[in-house]
Design an enzyme around this catalytic site. Structure first.
Site, PDB file in Angstrom:
ATOM      1  N   GLY A   9       5.425  58.390 -21.956  1.00 22.94           N
ATOM      2  CA  GLY A   9       4.246  58.497 -21.084  1.00 22.94           C
ATOM      3  C   GLY A   9       3.302  57.350 -21.387  1.00 22.94           C
ATOM      4  N   GLN A  13      -3.722  55.520 -18.924  1.00 18.37           N
ATOM      5  CA  GLN A  13      -4.931  54.849 -19.419  1.00 18.37           C
ATOM      6  C   GLN A  13      -4.857  54.612 -20.933  1.00 18.37           C
ATOM      7  OE1 GLN A  13      -8.463  57.263 -19.495  1.00 18.37           O
ATOM      8  NE2 GLN A  13      -9.858  55.516 -19.416  1.00 18.37           N
ATOM      9  N   TYR A 142      -4.738  72.799 -17.455  1.00 20.31           N
ATOM     10  CA  TYR A 142      -4.668  71.698 -18.427  1.00 20.31           C
ATOM     11  C   TYR A 142      -5.181  72.170 -19.800  1.00 20.31           C
ATOM     12  CZ  TYR A 142      -6.054  67.140 -20.477  1.00 20.31           C
ATOM     13  OH  TYR A 142      -6.233  66.042 -21.291  1.00 20.31           O
TER      14      TYR A 142
HETATM   15  C1  AKB Z   1      -9.745  64.955 -18.124  1.00 22.45           C
HETATM   16  O1  AKB Z   1     -10.853  64.741 -17.625  1.00 22.45           O
HETATM   17  O2  AKB Z   1      -8.928  65.775 -17.682  1.00 22.45           O
HETATM   18  C2  AKB Z   1      -9.372  64.190 -19.380  1.00 22.45           C
HETATM   19  C3  AKB Z   1      -9.716  64.942 -20.623  1.00 22.45           C
HETATM   20  C4  AKB Z   1     -11.129  65.149 -21.007  1.00 22.45           C
HETATM   21  O3  AKB Z   1      -8.843  65.381 -21.305  1.00 22.45           O
HETATM   22  N1  AKB Z   1     -10.019  62.919 -19.382  1.00 22.45           N
END
Ligand code: AKB
Length: 314
Positions: A9, A13, A142
């Protein structure tokens, strides 16, 4: 001993800049980058393999071919895209992690890096100076996958003695490669738009404070953590680290000091606002400072200046 490093990966960024730093440190010939797609630019001597982290056979072949001593797993779906495709986010973030963890155990990989995020915190976590240990009730797919990942890496460290190290990255600000699919991305997009159009419509409200970090500090911190003696690491889930916390309004004011005609406006009803509202506005990172000497160098003024200088000549 000669290192053989694999990064999975690597085109995102963080991967773009971390791979460059690892090549500089360990030699281009000792770092293999991989991603689901070829990178746009490819320097001479760099080794790249096209791999989907969900393709178990391809991963096995990658490990067999390069016999890695260190593995960096950066493939993930971030917060905003994860809310559009929750099942895909879970699958990529969890199955991808488990695939790599199991191969690292099997191949006796010496050190592994996997990033977590401030997304592991949730609406009932303390909002200010959020501690390393506190209530953690993420409400994005996430964040849920990152918290589950933290539990898994600590488990693999205890059960299989896998030396896996991790940082809870805040929003990362950088100019070399753009972020994609995150909630903190506004803090990068704003610079591109300020230079191009002198204006930016921010998808977060003006007083939404979030913890952030400049890329140079993120890379230095990651290398520092990977170099730290095992015995000094008291955290085997993931370390809180932070650089500066600011709101879109603070950032816009700082940009205006250099680009006085810059105008910021704010949009209503963006789904990313709810994600940002569930995260801390600042976090506490004394354990990383004490365990491995974490010390960021960039404040808001310095990062704003650096971003504008570099993007102007990009
Ligand atoms: C996001 O905004 O999803 C990422 C993070 C804070 O993990 N940049």
């Amino acid at each position: 001993m000669k290192e053989s490093i694999i990064m999975i990966g690597a085109n995102g960024q963080i991967g773009t800049e971390l791979a460059a730093a690892l090549r500089k440190k360990f030699g281009t010939e000792n770092v293999v980058t991989s991603d689901i797609r070829q990178p746009q630019v490819f320097a001479e001597g760099e080794i790249f393999e096209t791999i989907n982290v969900l393709d178990q056979d391809a991963l096995v072949a990658l490990f067999e071919k390069y016999k890695p001593t260190q593995v960096y797993l950066l493939a993930a779906m971030l917060s905003a895209t994860g809310e559009q495709y929750p099942m895909k986010a879970w699958d990529l973030n969890m199955t991808g992690l488990l695939n790599v963890l199991n191969l690292c155990v099997e191949h006796k990989v010496q050190k592994v890096f996997w990033p977590s995020s401030i997304a592991v915190f949730g609406p009932n976590s303390p909002k200010e100076n959020t501690d390393q240990y506190c209530v953690m009730d993420p409400n994005t797919m996430y964040g849920i996958s990152k918290l589950a990942g933290e539990r898994l890496i600590e488990y693999y460290n205890g059960k299989y003695k896998l030396d896996i190290r991790s940082i809870r990255y805040p929003g990362i600000i950088s100019w070399k490669a753009q972020p994609g699919g995150g909630t903190t991305d506004y803090a990068v997009h704003i610079f591109y738009e300020a230079l191009k159009n002198n204006r930016y419509e921010c998808f977060l409200s003006e007083n939404t404070g979030l913890p952030m970090l400049y890329m140079d500090d993120a890379i230095e911190g990651t290398l520092q953590l990977m170099d730290a003696p095992k015995e000094s690491l008291s955290i085997r889930s993931s370390y809180n680290i932070t650089g500066i916390s600011f709101t879109p309004k603070d950032l816009a004011l700082e940009i205006k000091k250099i680009l006085p005609n810059f105008v910021i406006t704010y949009s209503d009803n963006d789904p990313r606002q709810a994600i940002a509202d569930s995260w801390p506005s600042s976090i506490e990172d004394s354990t990383a400072r004490n365990d491995w000497g974490w010390q960021p160098r960039f404040d808001l003024a310095k990062l704003t200046q650096d971003m504008i200088e570099n993007l102007k000549t990009k």
